[in-house]
Write an enzyme that holds these catalytic residues in place. Structure first.
Site, short mmCIF file in Angstrom:
data_model
loop_
_atom_site.label_atom_id
_atom_site.label_comp_id
_atom_site.label_asym_id
_atom_site.label_seq_id
_atom_site.Cartn_x
_atom_site.Cartn_y
_atom_site.Cartn_z
N ASN A 183 -4.26 -3.79 4.51
CA ASN A 183 -3.41 -2.63 4.82
C ASN A 183 -4.20 -1.33 4.95
O ASN A 183 -3.84 -0.46 5.74
CB ASN A 183 -2.29 -2.49 3.79
CG ASN A 183 -2.80 -2.31 2.37
OD1 ASN A 183 -3.83 -2.84 1.99
ND2 ASN A 183 -2.06 -1.55 1.58
N CYS A 210 0.60 0.35 -1.21
CA CYS A 210 0.89 -0.08 -2.58
C CYS A 210 1.46 1.04 -3.43
O CYS A 210 2.23 0.78 -4.37
CB CYS A 210 -0.37 -0.65 -3.22
SG CYS A 210 -1.79 0.45 -3.17
N GLU A 238 8.28 -5.80 -4.81
CA GLU A 238 7.53 -4.97 -3.86
C GLU A 238 7.83 -5.45 -2.45
O GLU A 238 7.45 -6.55 -2.05
CB GLU A 238 6.03 -5.06 -4.14
CG GLU A 238 5.20 -4.15 -3.26
CD GLU A 238 3.71 -4.24 -3.58
OE1 GLU A 238 3.00 -3.23 -3.36
OE2 GLU A 238 3.25 -5.30 -4.04
N GLU A 256 -9.56 -11.30 6.40
CA GLU A 256 -9.90 -11.88 7.70
C GLU A 256 -8.98 -11.36 8.80
O GLU A 256 -9.26 -11.57 9.98
CB GLU A 256 -9.82 -13.41 7.64
CG GLU A 256 -10.95 -14.06 6.89
CD GLU A 256 -10.94 -13.70 5.41
OE1 GLU A 256 -12.01 -13.35 4.89
OE2 GLU A 256 -9.85 -13.74 4.79
N GLY A 269 -5.48 -6.40 -4.28
CA GLY A 269 -4.75 -7.51 -3.69
C GLY A 269 -3.44 -7.76 -4.40
O GLY A 269 -2.91 -6.89 -5.11
N GLU A 273 -6.48 -3.77 -8.77
CA GLU A 273 -5.29 -3.03 -8.34
C GLU A 273 -4.41 -4.04 -7.63
O GLU A 273 -4.78 -4.55 -6.58
CB GLU A 273 -5.68 -1.87 -7.43
CG GLU A 273 -4.52 -0.92 -7.14
CD GLU A 273 -3.74 -1.30 -5.90
OE1 GLU A 273 -2.65 -1.91 -6.05
OE2 GLU A 273 -4.21 -1.00 -4.80
#
Length: 489
Positions: A153, A285, A382, A179, A229, A251
């Site tokens: 992101n 995030c 989330e 990737e 991640g 995180e």
């Protein structure tokens, strides 16, 4: 017109090389689903070469004067600024965000490298008063070789936080980015290479995440793991790190509450929150995520938010005037649609969006939901997409209790004109970062990190450098003589 997308290569021991593993991944443009490149996976032998490189350069790099390490990072930052238009377009093609957001990310990444370049020269120890003739010192030292894993992101900023912190502290590093967004990482390493970073000090590996993690974390070389991640990946890597006695910083996402009190301009707060919420199509995030609005302001806030969402221009990130791009991949788009549909079936009202547009690309309409409850997954989990769920509250204690009723604890937001409420609520919220009357939680100078399931440790600021250092206590006394034993125990 030829798209400005680079050839994807591994960067190992100072050399660009094709992956030699068996797997291959197609890099897609999320705006039209076209193929940008084929990424050949790294081989086990190449991973071992990268491990050997960071092992062999650890002593060299830790003994390189901080001023010289600083100069390399500064040159890399300058090159990123010179190349930011080119690198920004690569970022748009592989991740999807609008060009103005990509430009900002690359320029902020250069600022982060500059910050670490200077902070690395200020890794101070201390001398503690002791007995006459003795010296009690605390000396900061590099923790050792680092393995770092970053998501898709924010492929630039999430990577330079780790690269900058490790390299400034004197630690060699192996970076494994997503990737799905390898092109941005390639350009970051090109800047480091051209800035004169010694061969082997920083290595870029791309391929199967599980296989790479298992190989890098299995042996004695890596001494520090840094991950940005998901919670599931964090738990898996934490077990691997624990088995090898590797220190970790993680995180792992968030679900940030937003508390809007009755003493604010509801329209102005809605506008600020909408701009933040729909940045990068909500794939952030620490973005405002769960909206708790005082019942006296709820209607005005929701109407203003929905009006902004309905007018947002959605499209290819390189198109003129686009304000929101696609989601990064099909699985993210489909997950968002499933959560919205489920909430609506359980009683939530759609004020804007709620659908995916027809045609190619992983687009989803900016969405605002009212009458949302904690039982809805769109509120309790989330979402990582352009969905703003809104609920109401009656008093501050209730709002704080409900805001804290989550496993996450990355960011939180408070909007109020009351100094008392701002102070009290920001203290009571369980989060690593709190924004009061602002949607910005991240700066190069301030620590970035969370509590509870959102992870542990911090990046950026002086804390971000400290994450790659260990403190050694040296208790030094005068030479021993036959009639003295002082300092021997």
């Amino acid at each position: 017109m030829k798209l400005p997308y680079p050839a994807i290569r591994q960067y190992i021991a100072g050399e660009w090389q094709e992956g030699r593993g068996e797997g291959c991944t197609a890099v897609l443009n999320p705006a039209d689903e076209s193929s940008l490149a084929q990424l050949r996976h790294v081989s086990t032998a190449q991973l071992d070469t990268a491990l050997g490189a960071v092992r062999d350069t650890a002593r060299l790099w830790r003994r390189t004067p901080p001023a010289e390490r600083s100069a390399v990072l500064r040159r890399a930052a300058a090159l990123l600024r010179e190349r930011h238009e080119h690198v920004s377009r690569i970022l748009v093609l592989e991740e999807g965000k609008p060009l103005h957001e990509a430009r900002a990310e690359i320029l902020v990444s250069a600022d982060i490298l500059d910050w670490y370049a200077e902070e690395g020269r200020r890794a101070y120890g201390r001398v503690i008063p002791g007995e006459y003739g003795s010296r009690l010192s605390v000396i900061p030292e590099p923790i050792g070789p680092v393995a770092a894993f970053t998501p898709w992101n924010f492929p630039a900023t999430s990577s330079v936080r780790k690269l900058g912190g490790a390299l400034a502290a004197g630690c060699p590093i192996i970076l494994k980015p997503s990737e799905e967004t390898p092109g941005t990482a390639v350009e970051l390493f090109r800047a480091l290479h051209d800035a004169g970073l010694p061969a082997g000090v920083a290595n870029l590996v791309l391929g199967d995440p599980a296989a790479i993690a298992a190989r890098l974390l299995a042996g004695p070389v890596i001494r520090k793991l840094s991950l940005t991640g998901s919670l599931a990946v964090g738990r898996t890597l934490a077990h691997l790190a624990a088995d090898a006695d590797i220190v970790t910083t993680m995180e792992l996402g968030g679900n940030a509450p937003v508390l809007v009190f009755p003493d604010v301009d509801a329209g102005a707060v809605a506008e600020a929150c909408a701009k933040a919420k729909f940045r990068n199509a909500g794939q952030v995030c620490n973005v405002p995520s769960r909206f708790f609005v005082h019942e006296s302001q709820a209607d005005a806030f929701a109407e203003a938010f929905a009006a902004i969402a309905a007018e947002l221009r959605v499209g290819h990130g390189l198109s003129a005037d686009v304000e929101m791009g696609p989601l990064a991949n099909a699985r993210r788009r489909d997950a968002v649609q499933e959560m919205v549909d489920e909430a609506v079936a359980q009683g939530a009202r759609v004020l804007a969006g709620g659908t995916r547009p027809a045609g190619a690309g992983f687009f989803y309409a900016p969405t605002v939901l009212a009458d949302v409850e904690e039982k809805h997954r769109v509120f309790s989990e989330e979402v990582f997409g352009p969905v703003a769920p809104i609920t109401t509250f009656q008093d501050a204690d209730e709002a704080v209790a409900r805001a804290n009723d989550t496993g996450y604890g990355l960011g939180s937001f408070v909007f109020t004109s009351s100094l008392d409420i701002a102070t009290r609520v920001s203290e009571d919220l369980q989060a690593g970062m709190v924004g009061v009357n602002t949607t910005v939680l991240s700066r190069a100078e301030t620590p970035f990190g969370g509590v509870k399931a959102s992870g542990h440790g911090q990046e950026s600021g002086s804390e971000g450098l400290d994450a790659y250092l260990v403190r050694k206590a040296v208790l030094q006394h005068r030479p021993l003589a036959s009639n003295t034993t002082k300092g021997t125990v």
